[in-house]
Design a protein around this motif. Structure first.
Motif, PDB file in Angstrom:
ATOM      1  N   ASN A 371      13.732 -14.872  -3.790  1.00 57.66           N
ATOM      2  CA  ASN A 371      12.862 -14.762  -2.611  1.00 57.66           C
ATOM      3  C   ASN A 371      13.734 -14.849  -1.354  1.00 57.66           C
ATOM      4  O   ASN A 371      13.990 -15.939  -0.844  1.00 57.66           O
ATOM      5  CB  ASN A 371      11.811 -15.866  -2.611  1.00 57.66           C
ATOM      6  CG  ASN A 371      10.793 -15.688  -1.499  1.00 57.66           C
ATOM      7  OD1 ASN A 371      11.046 -15.015  -0.503  1.00 57.66           O
ATOM      8  ND2 ASN A 371       9.625 -16.292  -1.657  1.00 57.66           N
ATOM      9  N   VAL A 378      10.612 -24.962   2.859  1.00 61.03           N
ATOM     10  CA  VAL A 378       9.789 -24.548   1.717  1.00 61.03           C
ATOM     11  C   VAL A 378      10.490 -24.902   0.411  1.00 61.03           C
ATOM     12  O   VAL A 378       9.864 -25.355  -0.547  1.00 61.03           O
ATOM     13  CB  VAL A 378       9.480 -23.043   1.789  1.00 61.03           C
ATOM     14  CG1 VAL A 378       8.781 -22.572   0.518  1.00 61.03           C
ATOM     15  CG2 VAL A 378       8.623 -22.735   3.015  1.00 61.03           C
ATOM     16  N   GLU A 382       8.697 -27.338  -2.346  1.00 64.25           N
ATOM     17  CA  GLU A 382       8.389 -26.899  -3.709  1.00 64.25           C
ATOM     18  C   GLU A 382       9.264 -27.609  -4.748  1.00 64.25           C
ATOM     19  O   GLU A 382       8.842 -27.783  -5.890  1.00 64.25           O
ATOM     20  CB  GLU A 382       8.539 -25.383  -3.819  1.00 64.25           C
ATOM     21  CG  GLU A 382       7.590 -24.599  -2.934  1.00 64.25           C
ATOM     22  CD  GLU A 382       6.128 -24.960  -3.176  1.00 64.25           C
ATOM     23  OE1 GLU A 382       5.780 -25.505  -4.254  1.00 64.25           O
ATOM     24  OE2 GLU A 382       5.304 -24.713  -2.271  1.00 64.25           O
ATOM     25  N   LYS A 412       7.906 -20.901  -9.049  1.00 67.59           N
ATOM     26  CA  LYS A 412       7.035 -21.101  -7.884  1.00 67.59           C
ATOM     27  C   LYS A 412       7.549 -20.313  -6.679  1.00 67.59           C
ATOM     28  O   LYS A 412       6.760 -19.650  -5.972  1.00 67.59           O
ATOM     29  CB  LYS A 412       6.971 -22.597  -7.548  1.00 67.59           C
ATOM     30  CG  LYS A 412       6.005 -22.944  -6.429  1.00 67.59           C
ATOM     31  CD  LYS A 412       4.575 -22.646  -6.837  1.00 67.59           C
ATOM     32  CE  LYS A 412       3.584 -22.988  -5.737  1.00 67.59           C
ATOM     33  NZ  LYS A 412       3.470 -24.453  -5.535  1.00 67.59           N
ATOM     34  N   ILE A 416       5.879 -17.006  -4.017  1.00 68.59           N
ATOM     35  CA  ILE A 416       5.549 -17.194  -2.607  1.00 68.59           C
ATOM     36  C   ILE A 416       5.728 -15.889  -1.848  1.00 68.59           C
ATOM     37  O   ILE A 416       6.780 -15.255  -1.925  1.00 68.59           O
ATOM     38  CB  ILE A 416       6.440 -18.294  -1.978  1.00 68.59           C
ATOM     39  CG1 ILE A 416       6.167 -19.647  -2.659  1.00 68.59           C
ATOM     40  CG2 ILE A 416       6.202 -18.399  -0.485  1.00 68.59           C
ATOM     41  CD1 ILE A 416       7.062 -20.753  -2.191  1.00 68.59           C
ATOM     42  N   LYS A 417       4.745 -15.507  -1.111  1.00 66.72           N
ATOM     43  CA  LYS A 417       4.790 -14.266  -0.333  1.00 66.72           C
ATOM     44  C   LYS A 417       5.363 -14.525   1.065  1.00 66.72           C
ATOM     45  O   LYS A 417       5.137 -15.572   1.649  1.00 66.72           O
ATOM     46  CB  LYS A 417       3.391 -13.653  -0.209  1.00 66.72           C
ATOM     47  CG  LYS A 417       2.745 -13.371  -1.558  1.00 66.72           C
ATOM     48  CD  LYS A 417       3.526 -12.321  -2.329  1.00 66.72           C
ATOM     49  CE  LYS A 417       2.814 -11.988  -3.643  1.00 66.72           C
ATOM     50  NZ  LYS A 417       3.571 -11.016  -4.461  1.00 66.72           N
TER      51      LYS A 417
END
Length: 417
Positions: A371, A378, A382, A412, A416-417
């Protein structure tokens, strides 16, 4: 991001020192046991901004630790708190009968050049222990098999002198420079952190690109005492930012690993924080000893690092209470690249928090691969959300955690977008 000051400032600068060399020269020195009040520091940068390996520090010889054939095995005192109690690196034990010495040997540090006797305790197999120690653990090798290796992600390290041609990271190493560095030879520290971060067999992110700066965090004064000065660290961070601007968009440096506590009231502290902030503005996350709330895990060297129940409190803090706001990262019983030879390895029973820092940096590199829009905030949110807690004692219902779960974290982050 709020900085969490750790109790363990520079855990492994105490491990073994180095000596510098350079074109730009300043006086004073950095060495674990300085014999002079003044040593040369070197700064060597890639010429014409064409990234290069500016120098190849020498291999080191640790046979001085126990010259000749050893006549007695050092004993381990669990109440001492002292490191290196059973230091067997590059030592000759062939004359000893160690068949009744399991308790001491389970706390030994040793390397590829250690010569073992025929009489060893049942179950103590040095090569097996080294192989277990190479595994970064907790399912990471399974992620590597799926292609989640940090490929295309730049990871920078600021540390001590590096054995640049070691097989663990030679192919990943894109740059080796020195800024105010006193190390003529490779240190024990540099190869260890580099291999934990990006090593082919040892590392968390084995295909990440490695950018390395060897730097000394101050100078020795005329009394032989070390005067900290983090302004050199700041210059090293600034250099990484400068290098990053020359890289293509799909090869950017995303994380810097610094196995050091950046502590308030230290000379150069504000400069270091300012440089970290500049790096952050360029999309580069800096991991250091006190950057985030994490602590290191211990492991019995005979146990499998992929089994979460193998982990315990780290040797560094085994007698202290666990604060459950800290994320727990593998730290002890690691086998890493050794400075004694390009094919050599060394097993460190007690890693210190320095070994947890490159682990976190490598893990962040993996999340950047899956990502590219991930941020440190973030990542940490997470990492805590996906962490594990294990039972310590079923009778008392005592639990131990939050232990990092790399597999669940990557799953996870990917979503995530």
């Amino acid at each position: 991001m709020k900085r969490f000051l750790c109790l363990f400032i520079v855990m492994v600068i105490l491990l073994v020192g180095c000596t510098p060399s350079k074109t730009i020269q300043t006086k004073s020195s950095e060495s674990s046991e300085p014999s002079e009040s003044s040593v040369l520091y070197k700064t060597m940068l890639s010429p014409d901004n064409k990234l290069s390996i500016v120098r190849k520090p020498n291999e080191v010889d640790y046979s001085f630790i126990h010259p000749g054939k050893m006549t007695e095995l050092p004993s381990y005192n669990p109440n001492s708190g002292q490191m290196w109690q059973v230091d067997l690196r590059s030592s000759d034990l062939t004359n000893l009968d160690l068949s009744e010495k399991l308790d001491d040997l389970l706390y030994a540090d040793f390397d590829s050049k250690t010569k073992w006797p025929n009489k060893l305790p049942y179950g103590f197999e040095p090569q097996m222990i080294m192989e277990l120690g190479k595994n970064p653990g907790l399912g990471l090798r399974g992620l590597h098999k799926k292609g989640i290796t940090g490929k295309g992600i730049g990871l920078a390290i600021i540390d001590q002198g590096l054995l640049v041609d070691h097989v663990e990271y030679k192919e990943q190493l894109k740059m080796y420079e020195e800024i105010h560095c006193s190390d003529e030879n490779a240190s024990m520290h540099g190869p260890a952190v580099a291999s934990i971060a990006v090593g082919k067999t040892v590392g968390v992110a084995p295909e990440a690109d490695l950018y390395y700066i060897a730097e000394t965090h101050g100078v020795f004064n005329e009394k032989g005492q070390f005067d900290w000065d983090l302004s050199w660290l700041a210059k090293s961070i600034d250099r990484i930012v400068e290098v990053n601007k020359t890289l293509p968009e799909d090869k950017k440096i995303r994380v810097i690993s610094i196995s050091l506590g950046i502590v308030r009231n230290t000379n150069g502290y504000e400069k270091a924080l300012e440089s970290i902030k500049k790096a952050e503005q360029e999309g580069i996350y800096t991991v250091d000893v006190g950057s985030n709330p994490y602590m290191g895990l211990g492991r019995n060297p005979l146990k499998n690092a992929d089994d979460i129940t193998s982990f315990t409190k780290g040797e560094l803090w085994k007698n202290q209470e666990y604060n459950n706001y800290q994320l727990l990262i593998p730290m002890d019983s690691r086998c890493t690249a050794s400075p004694t030879g390009v094919n050599d390895y060394v097993f460190y029973r007690n890693g210190g928090i320095s070994w947890a820092v490159p682990y976190v940096a490598g893990l962040y590199a993996l999340t950047c691969q899956v990502n590219p829009d991930i941020t440190p905030d973030v990542f940490w949110e997470e990492a805590f959300n996906t962490s594990d807690t294990i039972s310590v004692d079923s009778s008392t219902k005592e639990t131990f955690g939050k232990i990092i779960n790399p597999v669940r974290l990557i799953e996870k982050i990917e979503k995530i977008k």
